[in-house]
Design an enzyme around this catalytic site. Structure first.
Site, PDB file in Angstrom:
ATOM      1  CG  LEU A 122       3.110   4.635   0.004  1.00 63.93           C
ATOM      2  CD1 LEU A 122       3.130   3.871  -1.284  1.00 63.93           C
ATOM      3  CD2 LEU A 122       3.160   6.372  -0.271  1.00 63.93           C
ATOM      4  CD  GLU A 123      -3.415   2.437   0.626  1.00 65.77           C
ATOM      5  OE1 GLU A 123      -4.219   3.141   0.404  1.00 65.77           O
ATOM      6  OE2 GLU A 123      -2.870   1.500  -0.207  1.00 65.77           O
ATOM      7  CB  THR A 124      -4.065   6.667   6.147  1.00 62.55           C
ATOM      8  OG1 THR A 124      -3.478   5.857   6.876  1.00 62.55           O
ATOM      9  CG2 THR A 124      -5.123   6.180   5.333  1.00 62.55           C
TER      10      THR A 124
END
Ligand code: CA
Length: 390
Positions: A107-109
């Protein structure tokens, strides 16, 4: 003078008169400060991004469609296989399972694909100078300067998201200082290298330090019994799992609720949408990012990567979508009507849910704590009538 020049001068004044004394007070050396700030500039694009954060602006079902898209699930499974050995060692060291680490990374990257190219110091300086929550970003800017000073790092190599987060797990500088670990043993805590080993272990360390409980899910989808008392729902109310079971709540697959300790019933789209029982680990994920949509997104993506099903319940997807501005308007109207949301931030937080529930109870509506278009329309009508009466 042209406006850009005035803005530039105001920024330089702020750097010299506000930021620099504070940095020096925080034991940042003058030469480190001068070098770090020499190429820093105000980035208008950063302020635009801050005003348009998608996890707050999108309805939950659309957000989850992106967070747990087929592609992100497929890539997550591939990454889980590729990094299985290191994730197993991380689980052994920190007591955090590979699924949730992989989901946060995803989700972050996008599993390290999009780590961000925005110069971190300029991003943080922009937000500290002109953004919302400026004091928070000023603290993070000081933390970034600390990092540079400790590592003797080159400021131009510090790049990441528009909000100043860096590396595979998008840690803010203060989180890097507090939670980054050197897991591959090369003597450096490197969250930005192509090799994600240190970054993945740092995510696990962060979750561990915030109370992650190994062997428990974040939560799961449930079915509520007919006649369920909706005043019991919301993240602000917690009961033992067995109490929920005794009230007739069952798993979405029909199974009984295991005894996982305390949890809350969440209705992220109100009584007309999916119902969740969220547990301690859900709250740990909100320490990584405080948005409810994000925490549900991480938990659900983790489940899907590990082969779990999509949500069985429906979302009220035909319902018109309320933006942050309209949520803020509802908060204002609720507070004026005597149902205090304890602030107007345009977010569906626990205090707002509590105030909405109380208003619904007082007005004969289903007390699910959810701001729908109908609810906003009724609040507006009440306000208009009050003005006429007055
Ligand atoms: Ca390392």
């Amino acid at each position: 003078m042209v406006p850009q020049q005035i803005e530039r001068d105001a920024f330089l004044d702020w750097v010299a008169q506000a930021l620099k004394p504070r940095a020096l007070d925080s034991q940042i050396q003058e030469r480190v400060f001068a070098r770090a700030m020499s190429s820093v500039e105000v980035l208008p694009s950063v302020l635009e991004r801050q005003a348009n954060q998608k996890e707050f602006a999108l309805p939950i079902w659309e957000y989850l469609g992106i967070a747990a898209s087929d592609r992100r699930i497929r890539n997550g499974r591939q990454m889980l296989r590729r990094h299985r050995d290191v994730l197993n060692r991380i689980e052994f060291a920190y007591g955090v399972e590979p699924g949730v680490i992989t989901a946060i990374w995803g989700l972050e990257t996008g599993y390290g694909e999009v780590r961000g190219e925005v110069p971190t110091l300029s991003a943080l300086a922009t937000l500290a100078f002109r953004g919302r929550r400026a004091p928070y970003f000023e603290d993070e800017l000081i933390a970034a300067l600390r990092l540079l000073q400790a590592d003797d790092g080159a400021p131009e190599k510090l790049v990441g998201s528009w909000a100043g987060a860096i590396g595979h797990g998008q840690f803010m500088p203060s989180a890097v200082i507090g939670f980054a670990v050197d897991f591959d043993g090369d003597g450096r805590r490197d969250l930005c290298a192509d090799d994600p080993t240190d970054a993945l272990a740092s995510i696990a360390n962060y979750l561990h330090d915030h109370g992650w409980k190994k062997g428990q899910p974040w939560g799961f989808e449930v079915r509520l019994p007919g006649g369920f008392d909706y005043t019991l729902s919301g993240a602000d109310q917690t009961r033992p799992s067995r109490d929920w079971a005794a009230l007739g709540v069952i798993r979405a697959d029909g199974g009984p609720i295991p005894d996982y300790g305390p949890g809350s019933i969440l209705l992220p789209a109100g009584a007309g949408g999916v119902a969740l029982l969220v547990l301690r680990n859900y709250r740990v994920i909100t320490r990584y990012n405080r948005s409810q949509a994000y925490a549900i997104g991480v938990g659900h993506l983790s489940d899907r990567i590990l082969g779990g099903p999509a949500f069985a319940g429906n979302w009220p997807a035909t319902e018109p979508v309320l933006g942050q501005h309209e949520i803020g308007e509802a908060q204002n109207l609720l507070t004026c009507a005597g149902f205090d949301t304890e602030g107007v931030d345009g977010l569906r937080g626990p205090n707002t849910t509590r105030a909405v529930r109380a208003w619904q109870q007082a007005n004969g509506a289903v007390p699910d704590g959810y701001i729908s278009t109908d609810l906003l329309a009724r609040l507006r009508a009440d306000e208009a009538n009050k003005s006429l009466d007055g």
